[in-house]
Design a protein around this motif. Structure first.
Motif, PDB file in Angstrom:
ATOM      1  N   CYS A 125       0.848  -0.900  -0.340  1.00  0.00           N
ATOM      2  CA  CYS A 125       0.373  -0.020  -0.144  1.00  0.00           C
ATOM      3  C   CYS A 125       1.285   1.554   0.159  1.00  0.00           C
ATOM      4  O   CYS A 125       1.824   1.875   1.152  1.00  0.00           O
ATOM      5  CB  CYS A 125      -1.133  -0.035   1.542  1.00  0.00           C
ATOM      6  SG  CYS A 125      -1.844   1.991   1.335  1.00  0.00           S
ATOM      7  N   ALA A 126       0.391   1.974  -1.241  1.00  0.00           N
ATOM      8  CA  ALA A 126       1.253   3.103  -0.954  1.00  0.00           C
ATOM      9  C   ALA A 126       1.440   4.241   0.320  1.00  0.00           C
ATOM     10  O   ALA A 126      -0.440   4.669   0.839  1.00  0.00           O
ATOM     11  CB  ALA A 126       1.119   4.043  -2.378  1.00  0.00           C
ATOM     12  N   THR A 149      -6.381  -5.859   8.661  1.00  0.00           N
ATOM     13  CA  THR A 149      -7.844  -6.199   8.482  1.00  0.00           C
ATOM     14  C   THR A 149      -8.099  -5.305   7.592  1.00  0.00           C
ATOM     15  O   THR A 149      -8.773  -5.184   6.416  1.00  0.00           O
ATOM     16  CB  THR A 149      -9.122  -6.962   8.748  1.00  0.00           C
ATOM     17  OG1 THR A 149      -8.514  -8.129   9.912  1.00  0.00           O
ATOM     18  CG2 THR A 149     -10.124  -6.990   8.182  1.00  0.00           C
ATOM     19  N   LEU A 150      -7.821  -4.148   7.784  1.00  0.00           N
ATOM     20  CA  LEU A 150      -7.987  -2.452   6.948  1.00  0.00           C
ATOM     21  C   LEU A 150      -6.912  -2.445   6.247  1.00  0.00           C
ATOM     22  O   LEU A 150      -8.109  -2.149   4.994  1.00  0.00           O
ATOM     23  CB  LEU A 150      -7.132  -1.361   8.255  1.00  0.00           C
ATOM     24  CG  LEU A 150      -8.377  -1.276   9.543  1.00  0.00           C
ATOM     25  CD1 LEU A 150      -7.154   0.225  10.051  1.00  0.00           C
ATOM     26  CD2 LEU A 150     -10.078  -0.674   9.202  1.00  0.00           C
ATOM     27  N   ARG A 151      -6.033  -2.708   6.445  1.00  0.00           N
ATOM     28  CA  ARG A 151      -5.716  -2.675   4.681  1.00  0.00           C
ATOM     29  C   ARG A 151      -5.606  -4.234   3.968  1.00  0.00           C
ATOM     30  O   ARG A 151      -5.534  -4.020   2.580  1.00  0.00           O
ATOM     31  CB  ARG A 151      -3.907  -3.210   4.885  1.00  0.00           C
ATOM     32  CG  ARG A 151      -3.341  -1.986   5.044  1.00  0.00           C
ATOM     33  CD  ARG A 151      -3.519  -0.848   4.539  1.00  0.00           C
ATOM     34  NE  ARG A 151      -2.434   0.271   4.424  1.00  0.00           N
ATOM     35  CZ  ARG A 151      -2.723   1.674   4.917  1.00  0.00           C
ATOM     36  NH1 ARG A 151      -4.324   2.301   4.577  1.00  0.00           N
ATOM     37  NH2 ARG A 151      -2.267   2.257   5.234  1.00  0.00           N
ATOM     38  N   TRP A 193       7.313  -5.385   6.644  1.00  0.00           N
ATOM     39  CA  TRP A 193       5.791  -6.275   6.245  1.00  0.00           C
ATOM     40  C   TRP A 193       4.896  -4.700   6.518  1.00  0.00           C
ATOM     41  O   TRP A 193       3.745  -4.654   6.215  1.00  0.00           O
ATOM     42  CB  TRP A 193       5.088  -7.840   7.608  1.00  0.00           C
ATOM     43  CG  TRP A 193       3.200  -7.449   7.413  1.00  0.00           C
ATOM     44  CD1 TRP A 193       3.258  -8.060   5.665  1.00  0.00           C
ATOM     45  CD2 TRP A 193       2.643  -6.960   7.923  1.00  0.00           C
ATOM     46  NE1 TRP A 193       2.213  -7.999   5.960  1.00  0.00           N
ATOM     47  CE2 TRP A 193       1.357  -7.481   7.179  1.00  0.00           C
ATOM     48  CE3 TRP A 193       2.255  -6.007   9.214  1.00  0.00           C
ATOM     49  CZ2 TRP A 193      -0.168  -7.077   7.560  1.00  0.00           C
ATOM     50  CZ3 TRP A 193       0.847  -5.107   9.708  1.00  0.00           C
ATOM     51  CH2 TRP A 193      -0.157  -6.362   8.704  1.00  0.00           C
ATOM     52  N   TYR A 194       5.204  -3.973   7.604  1.00  0.00           N
ATOM     53  CA  TYR A 194       4.428  -2.628   8.339  1.00  0.00           C
ATOM     54  C   TYR A 194       4.498  -1.966   7.297  1.00  0.00           C
ATOM     55  O   TYR A 194       3.874  -0.967   7.254  1.00  0.00           O
ATOM     56  CB  TYR A 194       4.987  -1.993   9.731  1.00  0.00           C
ATOM     57  CG  TYR A 194       4.234  -3.222  10.133  1.00  0.00           C
ATOM     58  CD1 TYR A 194       2.903  -3.063  11.347  1.00  0.00           C
ATOM     59  CD2 TYR A 194       4.923  -4.122  10.539  1.00  0.00           C
ATOM     60  CE1 TYR A 194       2.694  -3.881  12.574  1.00  0.00           C
ATOM     61  CE2 TYR A 194       4.468  -5.478  12.119  1.00  0.00           C
ATOM     62  CZ  TYR A 194       3.074  -4.701  13.030  1.00  0.00           C
ATOM     63  OH  TYR A 194       2.578  -6.120  13.639  1.00  0.00           O
ATOM     64  N   ILE A 199       1.762   0.989   7.267  1.00  0.00           N
ATOM     65  CA  ILE A 199       1.600   1.299   8.854  1.00  0.00           C
ATOM     66  C   ILE A 199       2.383   2.117   9.634  1.00  0.00           C
ATOM     67  O   ILE A 199       3.138   1.580   9.749  1.00  0.00           O
ATOM     68  CB  ILE A 199       1.355  -0.519   9.436  1.00  0.00           C
ATOM     69  CG1 ILE A 199       0.014  -0.719   8.503  1.00  0.00           C
ATOM     70  CG2 ILE A 199       0.689   0.176  10.822  1.00  0.00           C
ATOM     71  CD1 ILE A 199      -0.401  -1.895   8.604  1.00  0.00           C
ATOM     72  N   ASP A 200       2.577   2.871   9.955  1.00  0.00           N
ATOM     73  CA  ASP A 200       3.406   3.428  10.704  1.00  0.00           C
ATOM     74  C   ASP A 200       3.123   2.662  12.493  1.00  0.00           C
ATOM     75  O   ASP A 200       2.205   2.905  13.174  1.00  0.00           O
ATOM     76  CB  ASP A 200       2.999   5.524  10.834  1.00  0.00           C
ATOM     77  CG  ASP A 200       2.806   6.249   9.492  1.00  0.00           C
ATOM     78  OD1 ASP A 200       4.040   5.128   9.378  1.00  0.00           O
ATOM     79  OD2 ASP A 200       2.083   6.162   9.072  1.00  0.00           O
ATOM     80  N   LYS A 201       4.184   2.806  13.375  1.00  0.00           N
ATOM     81  CA  LYS A 201       4.700   2.544  14.417  1.00  0.00           C
ATOM     82  C   LYS A 201       5.418   3.604  15.133  1.00  0.00           C
ATOM     83  O   LYS A 201       6.676   3.314  14.965  1.00  0.00           O
ATOM     84  CB  LYS A 201       4.623   0.893  14.859  1.00  0.00           C
ATOM     85  CG  LYS A 201       5.154   0.830  16.019  1.00  0.00           C
ATOM     86  CD  LYS A 201       5.072  -0.581  16.647  1.00  0.00           C
ATOM     87  CE  LYS A 201       5.218  -1.332  17.601  1.00  0.00           C
ATOM     88  NZ  LYS A 201       6.076   0.064  18.953  1.00  0.00           N
ATOM     89  N   VAL A 202       4.966   4.046  16.642  1.00  0.00           N
ATOM     90  CA  VAL A 202       4.984   5.237  17.353  1.00  0.00           C
ATOM     91  C   VAL A 202       5.596   4.507  18.542  1.00  0.00           C
ATOM     92  O   VAL A 202       4.587   3.865  19.090  1.00  0.00           O
ATOM     93  CB  VAL A 202       4.535   6.207  16.926  1.00  0.00           C
ATOM     94  CG1 VAL A 202       5.123   6.844  18.423  1.00  0.00           C
ATOM     95  CG2 VAL A 202       4.055   7.239  15.973  1.00  0.00           C
TER      96      VAL A 202
END
Length: 545
Positions: A125-126, A149-151, A193-194, A199-202
């Motif tokens: 996903c871009a 699931t969102l993606r 994968w993220y 998908i950003d992780k903070v």
């Protein structure tokens, strides 16, 4: 590139009977196998092993609505596509074209797809420029299922995970069962994968939520705006408010990889005396794992039998005997009074019970339950008495159309057998994961309409444990149970039906795969057998779903 592969020992698709599941070998591929399954008059070819822990799906459960359920932990796949339907699997099965040619049966596939047995359902996903922003607070199983699931459903907006844990989402169930100190060995998904899924992780601690202005504030001083917010912060292990337990070292709870590292560091390479306080599933799993490492382990429990209130005394004693065979010692019907120091005055040396018993201890592990991690909400919303967040059946909180709560912090209406819509908080891995899937579907399918109109499928809670043998459990005793019908009560083999009146509200098994999975599907479809049928000896594996 795909090519044709002949299947061994089968010459016609007509030989696969309705609802039959047949595992067959693929010619030309070492250890290559596929599962042929006849559903609704059509034969399908799928990967033969569950993508969760590798259970043989030939022993699984097929339903009329096209689901294939794993015989071990209840993971479910859509037969027509191989896609994941229910937790705890994250990867889909590979699905192959299957056909007859020249008096033989073939599949069309790549060698890699046959060998891998699974596929990542998330496409690349871009980075999104859409206005929609989902923020997920927490780093557990509910989080991974929500964002995946969102993606899967092609959610166009940005996704941000905020968690205090530095690691990406791990298989937390393996911490207590195997005491694995290396997060990289139990990651569900790697960092890449993220990144590919945008998908950003903070790594930060959420300190407050402004529901009116739709923003989340963190300890670092950062604010994160959202259009949809998912609260998935899980539980905080409870401590004992008793003398010595706050002051002394080498007293641990277990929730994170760092906790495992601290426990193993305190134990070192020598044989140690370990006291586990709490005969919960976590307590027994940790005790059994430590005993397997040759430590002297004593488990202290308040009940007459481990997990007596939840599982019944007879089943609890089976757990106890299994662990005692491994050398674990139990002190039951016991209450803890205090902890006292060792000779160094800093670390624990003994645990004192109210009956006067003194248990020498080099290390103490607390397994006395968790409380919902909701302190960051303050007075922003009204919490339940136990600190959890009340939701509706879509996991929406009453105060907002844009905020969901899932996992250990969520109290939601349970409509499984015996539930009758009563509010319940269930601390199961697959409940968090399935509720995350449901929330993602609600978000995607209701971006321009009230999310309360989104449909959500009822799922049956499932959990498992390693207690000398593999325990499987489905259902819930939210309204209690008044009887347990126990079949074949051996140490490593039994089926227990928990009943309320004539209703079977939960089922536990050891060594009886796939009885639990079959019962979960029967419960889901409203076709679970009655107490009378159980006592009359009905074989649930022969009951139609």
């Amino acid at each position: 590139m795909s090519q044709e592969y002949k299947l061994k020992d089968i010459s016609s698709l007509a030989s696969v009977s309705p609802y039959e599941k047949r595992e067959v070998e693929v010619e030309g591929i070492e250890d290559g196998k596929v599962l042929l399954l006849n559903h609704d008059g059509q034969v399908h070819a799928l990967s033969p092993r569950c993508t969760h822990y590798g259970a043989p799906l030939k022993n699984g459960v097929v339903t009329p609505d096209g689901r294939l359920t794993c015989p071990w932990h209840g993971a479910c796949f859509k037969i027509s596509s191989g896609d994941v339907e229910d937790a705890p699997a994250l990867n889909a099965l590979n699905k192959f074209d299957v056909f007859e040619k020249n008096g033989a049966v073939y599949i069309r596939a790549t060698e890699n797809d046959i060998k891998s047995g699974q596929r990542d359902p998330v496409l690349k996903c871009a980075a999104s420029k859409a206005e929609e922003k989902v923020v997920v607070i927490g780093g557990g199983s509910g989080t991974i299922s929500t964002v995946q699931t969102l993606r899967e459903l092609k959610y166009p907006g940005s996704i941000t995970i905020i968690s205090t844990e530095s690691d990406y989402v791990i298989d937390r169930t393996k911490l207590s069962k195997a005491l694995i100190p290396d997060a990289s060995k139990i990651l569900w998904r790697p960092k890449e994968w993220y990144e590919q899924a945008s998908i950003d992780k903070v790594v930060d601690e959420v300190t407050s939520v402004d529901f009116k202005n739709k923003s989340v504030s963190t300890k670092s001083g950062t604010k994160f705006p959202y259009t949809k917010l998912v609260l998935a912060t899980g539980g905080i292990p409870r401590n004992l408010p008793l003398p010595g337990f706050k002051e002394l070292g080498n007293i641990f709870t277990l929730r994170t990889v760092e906790d495992v590292q601290k426990i193993l560091g305190a134990l070192g390479d020598s044989k140690r005396k370990v006291v586990v306080i709490g005969s919960s599933f976590i307590g027994m799993e940790v005790g059994n794992a430590l005993r397997s490492k040759e430590h002297d382990v004593t488990i202290v429990g308040m009940e007459n039998a481990p997990m007596e209130r939840v599982m019944g005394a007879d089943v609890g004693r089976i757990f106890q005997r299994n662990l005692e065979k491994n050398g674990v010692v139990f002190k039951l019907s016991a209450s803890v009074e205090k902890a006292t120091p060792s000779d160094d005055g800093k670390t624990v040396g003994a645990v004192h019970l109210k009956d006067g018993s003194v248990l020498q201890a080099d290390v103490v592990v607390l397994g006395v339950g968790v409380r919902p991690a909701t302190d960051f909400l303050g007075d922003a919303i009204k919490l339940e008495k136990d600190g959890s967040v009340a939701t509706d059946s879509h996991f929406l909180i009453p105060e907002s159309e844009d905020v969901f709560a899932i996992g250990d912090i969520a109290t939601f209406p349970y409509n499984g057998p015996g539930g009758n819509g009563a509010p319940v908080r269930i601390e199961h891995w697959n409940v968090a994961q399935n509720s995350g899937r449901a929330v993602a579907k609600a978000i995607v399918h209701a971006q321009r309409a009230p999310v309360r109109s989104a449909s959500v499928k009822q799922f049956i809670p499932i959990f498992w444990s390693a207690l000398g043998a593999q325990l499987r459990y489905c259902g819930n005793t939210v309204n209690g149970f008044d009887d347990v019908v126990l079949r074949q009560p051996e140490e490593t083999k039994f089926t227990a039906f928990y009943t309320k009146g004539e209703t079977v509200v939960a089922v536990a098994t050891m060594g009886m795969d796939p009885v639990m999975s079959k019962c979960a599907e029967l419960m889901r479809g409203g076709k679970m057998v009655s107490k009378k049928e159980v006592k009359d000896g009905v074989d649930v594996l022969q009951v139609g779903v």
